[in-house]
Write a protein that holds these residues in place. Structure first.
Motif, PDB file in Angstrom:
ATOM      1  N   ALA A 741       4.173   6.233   7.495  1.00  0.00           N
ATOM      2  CA  ALA A 741       4.776   7.090   6.613  1.00  0.00           C
ATOM      3  C   ALA A 741       3.731   7.792   5.645  1.00  0.00           C
ATOM      4  N   ILE A 742       2.979   7.027   4.792  1.00  0.00           N
ATOM      5  CA  ILE A 742       1.616   7.631   4.489  1.00  0.00           C
ATOM      6  C   ILE A 742       0.472   8.630   5.376  1.00  0.00           C
ATOM      7  N   ARG A 743       0.225   8.565   6.484  1.00  0.00           N
ATOM      8  CA  ARG A 743      -0.258   9.436   6.847  1.00  0.00           C
ATOM      9  C   ARG A 743       0.183  10.557   7.028  1.00  0.00           C
ATOM     10  N   LYS A 744       1.500  10.632   7.670  1.00  0.00           N
ATOM     11  CA  LYS A 744       2.799  11.310   7.620  1.00  0.00           C
ATOM     12  C   LYS A 744       2.997  12.253   6.539  1.00  0.00           C
ATOM     13  N   CYS A 745       2.050  11.961   5.435  1.00  0.00           N
ATOM     14  CA  CYS A 745       2.210  12.447   3.974  1.00  0.00           C
ATOM     15  C   CYS A 745       0.865  12.862   3.680  1.00  0.00           C
ATOM     16  N   GLY A 746       0.395  13.437   5.089  1.00  0.00           N
ATOM     17  CA  GLY A 746      -1.139  13.199   4.373  1.00  0.00           C
ATOM     18  C   GLY A 746      -2.052  12.282   4.156  1.00  0.00           C
ATOM     19  N   GLY A 747      -2.067  11.062   3.693  1.00  0.00           N
ATOM     20  CA  GLY A 747      -2.309   9.526   2.900  1.00  0.00           C
ATOM     21  C   GLY A 747      -2.135  10.052   1.724  1.00  0.00           C
ATOM     22  N   ASN A 748      -1.515  10.764   0.814  1.00  0.00           N
ATOM     23  CA  ASN A 748      -0.713  10.353  -0.208  1.00  0.00           C
ATOM     24  C   ASN A 748       0.536   9.449  -0.275  1.00  0.00           C
ATOM     25  N   GLU A 749      -0.413   8.125  -0.738  1.00  0.00           N
ATOM     26  CA  GLU A 749       0.641   6.751  -0.820  1.00  0.00           C
ATOM     27  C   GLU A 749       2.078   6.965  -1.674  1.00  0.00           C
ATOM     28  N   GLU A 750       2.174   7.553  -2.203  1.00  0.00           N
ATOM     29  CA  GLU A 750       2.764   8.316  -3.839  1.00  0.00           C
ATOM     30  C   GLU A 750       4.851   8.591  -2.463  1.00  0.00           C
TER      31      GLU A 750
END
Length: 891
Positions: A741-750
């Protein structure tokens, strides 16, 4: 001599006891019984399954025992004071709070007109894919029944929605009684379980039926499609039929489908009745549909009472959901217009203003309340007797329904329909469906808060401009006199609305089926089970007995019978089961006369019930100790998972090995000898050093280190390797999906965490989490039970999975467990024609935002794998609670 006489007397007693038991049990099995479980000292009308209807002699008719969903009820007449724990002298109007509004003699009348014929010759097959949650699907299914009748179609049992927010994998037969559905509609529509194989090559059309369409649309536009197609598939089912201006026979068919044919599956009805019985043991109760849940708050944009962090989380969930079109919502405007669900605190203020005392039992019919105890505290402080299915039933009792949100919602539905008072804090699908069902069953008290003016009062209370007291109470009571479920005709469109908004503004048919399905002053619907009072005969016996599984039998067994009851009554203690004896021979003259053998059978059955009672209750209420132990296990499990997640986060490269470690420990199960399985045997050096476990030592070391930390804070003894290894596999899976899921958000952990929280399938882990309490074996499992995955052929893998009851589907979904290189494993599996469709399915699923199909199947497979051959100790990791010596307290 004296000894011989004693032996003779003892033998005689045994023979007599055996004879009495035999006669009683034969009578119990031969007589038709209806049992009503009372509670406290409440009058009969509150007892399950439904209050009996007093029907004039001209209405007498023979009935069949039906489920609770199809019985008729009449107004509940208050006949005496409620128990002292419910009403006090300080609240003289208390008894009025439980009294249903007058139903003005409205009765169900769903029988078709004389011109209604059997189903005409079918012109084709109608497939239906439902959408939404349980109650949205219910309404859609009933609409599809009516549409099939209109277009002369054979209806294939509808598919339930498995891809919506609720992510429930249940099929139709898991939620509803499929055979009853088909048989009950036999005179209306031909229904079959699946499309015939010969229709595989037939011409098919996928059609989005227009919302709120009338009969002309279906008779002309849809029916004309039979010229070109043999199969029509309805892509959606919600709101496909108009609410009004349909032929009376079509409207009555919708009611027959909803309230008679669409019965819940037997196991759901049985569990639902059990929950109702347990709620009733506390007295009259309120079912509160508290729609203060994450998905509803995110969808509606309502943030009143939430922290800035919570409000921001809901906004991001809304923005991430492509199906929710409206993104920018003004929460204050939403609330001022009455579009927001009441908060738990507001619900408590409202109920207090209506006059419900603080010891009122309340059943919370809802999913997980957003914010948990932080938001429920205000409601609980006013009404401490808050119950839910999780507090009323044990983990083991709810286990079959866990991970299936539609089935859990069905339990809430049953308890809500059967409640003495129902109140919803938001007018969603559940609230509307329950309100309509309660109207159909006798206009039971159903409170609909008028939220628009209420929120202004709540704001004044919050600002200190208004105090709770007589003024608020008088206003609330007066303004809600006509909002408590009394009979009224269905509301039409709001004046001035046009086009689609006009239809959308109408009151939904399933919210209020009056006038089409409810007739005043007569009942033309005597095919359902009714209780009949006769002036000629009376038999009613009460036998003292605890709550048992027998209380669910009336809904599980359909027996043609005539329930006879009348005035004389033999009263026994309050905790009793009422045995109403039915006349068994209904085809002889003088059918209202009880014969001597009927009386003997009745009293024999009573003796049998008494004998059963003395053997102990089949179902016991959860004790306080049970609840404490559940909390202890839950808290320990939460801490244990956090420790594992931290350990895995520090060494993410070990995730493939951890998954294989969990698989190899569990897949040693042998069905023939019932040995092996997830028993922690892989911890032994002789087993971890085997060729198939090569490279797994580092993963085992991680687990051992985590165990040391976990054991250091465990109050209930050391954790077993059997549990820890499987939970390490679970933690590795969760870490992997979160990373995705974090990868799919461009690496944005939050943002990735929020995405996983919104779309992840955490709810599917319920059954896995309950299997907590495995026991470690004291010796290694036999060799040769686990293949070397990197060297095994696909056929060898299939054979191994088949030996434990798994197939190609489970093999494909477990590809990440079969060695360190998942891509290489999937490439190998794709060479097999049986496995390749599933490999491709899960590859496609991983490319989606939610990964629902892949994640749900993986969780379900690991759950089954991790329980092979294991007996779970549900008291593991619990510990005695220190007792408080009252004598030492200084007050």
């Amino acid at each position: 001599m004296q000894k011989r006489r004693c032996k003779a007397v003892g033998l005689t007693r045994k023979i007599l006891s055996f004879a009495i038991c035999t006669i009683a049990m034969m009578a119990l099995l031969s007589v038709h019984l209806r049992m009503f479980l009372p509670y406290s000292k409440l009058p009969d009308p509150y007892r399950l399954p439904h209050p009996q209807i007093e029907i004039r002699d001209k209405r007498l008719g023979k009935g069949q025992e039906q489920s609770w969903t199809s019985e008729i009820t009449a107004p509940i007449v208050y006949k005496g004071p409620l128990s002292s724990h419910q009403c006090s002298n300080r609240n003289p109007n208390c008894k009025k709070l439980w009294k249903p509004p007058p139903n003005r003699d409205y009765m169900p009348c769903t029988q078709p007109s004389p011109s209604y014929t059997s189903p005409p010759e079918s012109r084709g097959y109608l497939l239906a894919h439902t959408n939404g949650g349980l109650n949205q699907m219910r309404a859609g299914i009933c609409d599809m029944v009516a549409i099939a009748r209109i277009i002369n179609a054979t209806l294939v049992v509808p598919e339930l929605d498995k891809k919506s927010y609720w992510q429930d994998s249940s099929n139709f037969s898991d939620v509803f009684d499929e055979d009853h559905f088909i048989n009950a509609l036999a005179n209306d529509v031909k229904v079959i379980k699946m499309l015939p194989k010969e229709m595989d090559g037939a011409t098919k059309a996928v059609k989005y039926f227009k919302s709120w369409s009338g009969i002309n649309y279906y008779e002309e536009e849809i029916a004309s499609m039979w010229v070109d197609y043999e199969v029509i598939r309805a892509a959606k089912t919600d709101s496909r039929l108009a609410n009004n201006n349909l032929p009376p026979d079509i409207q009555k068919l919708r009611c027959r489908a909803c309230y008679e044919a669409l019965r819940f599956a037997p196991q759901i009805e049985a569990m639902g009745k059990l929950l109702v019985d347990r709620m009733r043991s506390y007295g009259p109760y309120i079912a509160l549909h508290l729609r203060y849940e994450k998905d509803m708050l995110a969808f509606s944009g309502c943030t009143h009472g939430l922290s800035p962090a919570e409000a921001d989380e809901l906004k991001q969930i809304r923005e991430a959901n492509d199906n929710w079109k409206v993104k920018d919502i003004d929460p204050r405007e939403q609330r001022s217009k009455g579009f927001c669900p009441l908060t738990p605190k507001e619900a408590a203020i409202f109920l207090s203003a209506l006059g419900y005392p603080s010891n009122t039992p309340i059943y919370i019919a809802a999913g997980e309340i957003y914010g948990g105890d932080s938001h429920m505290g205000d409601l609980r402080s006013r009404y401490p007797m808050l119950m839910s299915k999780e507090t009323l039933a044990s983990i083991e009792e709810l286990e079959p329904f866990t991970n299936h949100l539609s089935q859990l919602a069905a339990l809430d539905y049953i308890v809500s329909v059967e409640s003495d008072v129902f109140m919803a804090t938001y007018s969603g699908n559940m609230a509307r469906a329950v309100e309509g069902h309660r109207r159909f069953l006798g206009h039971r008290r159903t409170i609909s808060p008028d939220k628009k003016p209420l929120v202004r009062l709540f704001d004044k209370i919050e600002q200190g401009k208004l105090k709770e007291g007589k003024f608020l109470s008088d206003w609330v009571i007066e303004s809600h006199k006509k909002r408590q479920g009394s009979p009224r005709k269905r509301k039409g469109p709001i004046s001035g609305t046009k086009g689609m908004d006009r239809f959308r503004s109408e009151e939904a048919f399933y919210v209020n089926p009056l006038p089409e399905c409810l007739c005043q002053g007569q009942s033309r619907n005597l095919n359902t089970s009714v209780g009949i009072r006769s002036s000629k005969t009376l038999v009613r016996v009460e036998a003292s007995m605890g709550v048992s599984f027998l209380s669910t039998l009336p809904s599980l067994v359909n027996v043609p019978s005539l329930t006879i009851s009348s005035a004389p009554t033999i009263r026994c203690p309050s905790h009793a089961v009422v045995v109403r004896c039915n006349k068994t021979d209904t085809h002889v003259s003088g059918e209202n006369v009880f014969r001597r053998r009927d009386l003997l059978k009745c009293f024999g059955a009573t003796v049998g019930m008494e004998l059963l009672a003395t053997s102990g209750s089949f179902v016991e209420m959860a004790s306080a100790a049970d609840l404490i132990q559940r909390r202890q296990r839950s808290e320990f499990q939460s801490s244990m998972r956090q420790t594992l997640l931290s350990a895995i986060k520090g060494k993410p490269e070990l995730i493939p090995c951890i998954l294989t470690l969990a698989l190899n420990d569990a897949i040693t199960y042998d069905k023939a000898t019932k040995s092996g399985g997830p028993n922690g045997s892989i911890r032994f050096s002789s087993e971890i050093s085997r060729p198939e476990n090569m490279g797994l030592s580092a993963a085992l070391n991680l687990v051992e280190e985590a165990k040391k930390e976990i054991d250091s804070y465990s109050k209930g003894g050391p954790i077993s390797f059997a549990d820890l290894i499987q939970y390490a596999g679970q933690s590795a899976i969760k870490a992997t999906f979160l990373a995705s899921a974090i990868r799919k958000c461009g690496g944005n952990e939050e943002k990735g965490t929020i995405l996983y929280s919104a779309y992840g399938s955490n709810g599917q882990w319920g059954l896995f989490d309950k299997q907590f309490g495995r026991t470690d074996t004291q010796e290694p499992d036999p060799e040769g039970r686990v293949p070397q995955w990197e060297k095994a052929t696909v056929q060898e893998m299939k054979d191994k999975f088949s030996s434990i009851g798994f197939g190609p589907r489970q093999l494909a979904v477990m590809s990440a467990f079969l060695g360190p290189d998942q891509a290489a494993t999937e490439a190998l599996l794709a060479t097999d024609p049986d496995v390749v469709p599933w490999v491709q399915k899960y590859q496609r699923s991983r490319e989606t935002v939610s990964q629902t199909d892949y994640e749900v199947d993986l969780i379900n497979t690991l759950t089954k794998l991790s329980s092979l051959g294991q007996q779970i100790n549900y008291e593991a990791y619990t510990y005695p609670v220190q007792k408080i010596e009252l004598s030492k307290l200084k007050l």
